[in-house]
Design an enzyme around this catalytic site. Structure first.
Site, mmCIF file in Angstrom:
data_model
loop_
_atom_site.group_PDB
_atom_site.id
_atom_site.type_symbol
_atom_site.label_atom_id
_atom_site.label_comp_id
_atom_site.label_asym_id
_atom_site.label_seq_id
_atom_site.Cartn_x
_atom_site.Cartn_y
_atom_site.Cartn_z
ATOM 1 N N GLU A 239 10.399 17.015 14.638
ATOM 2 C CA GLU A 239 10.805 16.669 13.435
ATOM 3 C C GLU A 239 9.978 17.554 12.368
ATOM 4 O OE1 GLU A 239 11.979 13.187 10.349
ATOM 5 O OE2 GLU A 239 9.674 12.871 11.220
ATOM 6 N N CYS B 198 14.053 11.518 6.547
ATOM 7 C CA CYS B 198 14.034 11.192 7.949
ATOM 8 C C CYS B 198 15.623 11.424 8.407
ATOM 9 C CB CYS B 198 13.625 10.039 8.177
ATOM 10 S SG CYS B 198 14.291 8.538 7.022
ATOM 11 N N LYS C 270 1.011 -1.274 0.096
ATOM 12 C CA LYS C 270 -0.012 -0.080 0.099
ATOM 13 C C LYS C 270 0.864 1.244 -0.176
ATOM 14 C CE LYS C 270 -1.606 2.497 2.821
ATOM 15 N NZ LYS C 270 -1.440 4.077 1.978
ATOM 16 N N GLU D 296 10.282 2.044 10.523
ATOM 17 C CA GLU D 296 11.355 3.034 10.308
ATOM 18 C C GLU D 296 10.802 4.495 10.341
ATOM 19 O OE1 GLU D 296 13.214 5.777 9.047
ATOM 20 O OE2 GLU D 296 13.150 4.866 6.905
#
Length: 486
Positions: free
Chosen positions: A392, A293, A185, A259
């Protein structure tokens, strides 16, 4: 590639059980150009009925099909065929990446071959003496025991929009090598690379049901995560979504690897060569407009040299060419979507409100009135408790933070809920290594920032768990069975 842009084809079907099938529902998803803010295309969204079909196909392929029962050498042969198919379409992969989410074409052309590398690496790994699915051992009483590594089963691969194919390939190449079957997906904003991978797998002749593709949004994705016939979920994305997926998988003890986000620090020690460190910092503090990231978004510099570094770094940032990502001269494109632009603007406002100072950037680049562009932005006067230092941002916003001594540098590097990546710059590599062992992160580089698909990658704390890439990547998709001979 440098002539007319690729005519991107809007998908019309899903890939389920080795065939292209019509959607069972009528919902549609839009792909928006980050350069213009206008719709590039729309395509069908999978329904729960489509997901049920995909999971059933993957379940049948795992429980009754040949894939997990092949020898490693046989699976390796198929993986090499997939790699060959991908290699023939690298230009299309690079341009799809650029057009959908705004990564500069010069960068996507460099990174797209990682997909080939990963498939060939895992093919070679299982077709060699460096990895074994069976380990014969001797018990304490002298008896014989075989410790077998077996595929975990049906896996859901849920991947984000920032590096759509590479982050999918990390999962698929390793999991297929292990003998697993998959339901993919992809992010609804960037479906095209998953379709390319499905076409490559089809052309390579893998057995039906081994790989299935059902693009969808959050609600249908949640249905997939909860599906009783999915044995493992492999997810890359935000920490918030990762926490939800972990909780759902915990309810039924499904295997999961995550992750997630990062707030990685680059520590420049007092003996560092700032000029030598600058190329790495320019490339990895704001790659793909900061939407990566492992970006080095916090730069820690000694108080005595802070102005020296700030002048050097800001001077280099001034030279970044922001513009159309399809132009080979562009170094930074737009943010991927409108909500990302709003998010980044909100963090810039928060940084100012909390007392940080903008050394450069903070607004929309001149001459780029449409799309989701923002200037590369550098804050000074940042302290660890500020939001821009803790959270973040996922945009081209870098915080310069000063420290007093090595102990203070380590404390400030670890003053985050994340632990994904990091870098330490010093002319004394042993000193840097000693500090690296004290930074809480899944990976670090001394005098650089290396992300190698043949080495393990992943995080600690709220950056997730499990590793992708390298030998550890295939271990993500294996269960251990101990068989004793009495």
């Amino acid at each position: 590639m440098d002539g007319q842009p690729l005519d991107l084809r809007a998908p019309t079907q899903f890939f389920i059980n080795g065939a292209w099938v019509a959607p069972k529902g009528g919902a549609r998803l839009d792909v928006i150009s980050p350069v213009t803010g206008e719709k590039l295309m729309d395509y069908p969204e999978a329904s729960v009925a489509d997901v049920d079909d995909a999971v059933a196909a993957a379940r049948a392929a795992f429980d009754h099909g040949p894939w997990p029962r092949m020898t490693p050498k046989e699976r390796a042969g198929y993986l090499r065929k997939v790699a060959d198919q991908i290699e023939a379409r690298l230009g299309e992969i690079a341009e799809s990446w650029t057009r959908q989410m705004g990564a500069p074409i010069t960068l996507t052309r460099i990174l797209a071959p990682q997909n080939v590398t990963l498939f060939r690496y895992y093919a070679d790994l299982i077709d060699s003496n460096s990895f074994s699915f069976e380990d014969e051992r001797t018990r304490s009483n002298g008896g014989r025991t075989v410790v077998a590594k077996e595929p975990v089963g049906v896996c859901a691969a849920i991947t984000p929009w920032n590096a759509p194919m590479v982050l999918l390939t990390y999962k698929i190449a390793a999991g297929l090598a292990a003998g697993c079957t998959f339901v993919s997906k992809p992010s609804p904003e960037t479906p095209l690379e998953a379709y390319i991978l499905a076409e490559c797998i089809e052309a390579a002749g893998l057995p039906k049901g081994v790989f299935n593709l059902v693009p969808a949004g959050r609600e249908v994705g949640d249905y997939l995560v909860r599906h009783k016939d999915v044995d493992k979920v492999a997810f890359t994305g935000s920490t918030a979504a990762g926490k939800h997926i972990a909780a759902v998988c915990a309810e039924r003890l499904a295997r999961v690897s995550l992750e997630l986000g990062g707030k990685s620090a680059a520590i420049l020690l007092d003996d560092a060569d700032f000029a030598a460190a600058l190329p790495t910092l320019m490339m990895y503090t704001m790659p793909i407009t900061g939407q990566v990231c492992f970006s080095l978004t916090r730069i820690l510099v000694p108080e005595a040299r802070a102005q020296e570094f700030t002048d050097l770094f800001v001077g280099a940032v001034k030279g970044i060419k922001v513009g159309d990502p399809s132009d080979p001269a562009t170094q930074m494109g737009p943010l991927a979507m409108g909500r990302q632009l709003e998010r980044v603007q909100g963090y810039i406002e928060a940084g100012l409100a909390e007392g940080a100072t903008i050394a450069i950037g903070g607004g929309r680049p001149a001459g780029l009135e449409t799309g989701f562009f923002i200037e590369p932005t550098v804050f000074t006067g940042v302290t660890p408790e500020m939001r821009i230092a803790r959270e973040e941002i996922f945009g081209p916003v870098v915080s310069i933070i000063t420290y007093k001594d090595d102990e203070d540098a380590i404390a400030k590097a670890n003053a985050t809920d994340y632990g994904l990546n990091g870098a330490i710059f010093s002319t004394d590599s042993e000193r840097a290594y000693a500090m690296a062992r004290r930074v809480h992160s899944g990976g670090l580089t001394i005098n650089g920032n290396i992300i190698d698909p043949l080495m393990p990658f992943g995080g600690v704390k709220q950056s997730g768990y499990g590793r992708e890439g390298g030998l550890e990547g295939i271990e993500n998709y294996l269960e251990t069975k101990t068989i004793h001979f009495a």
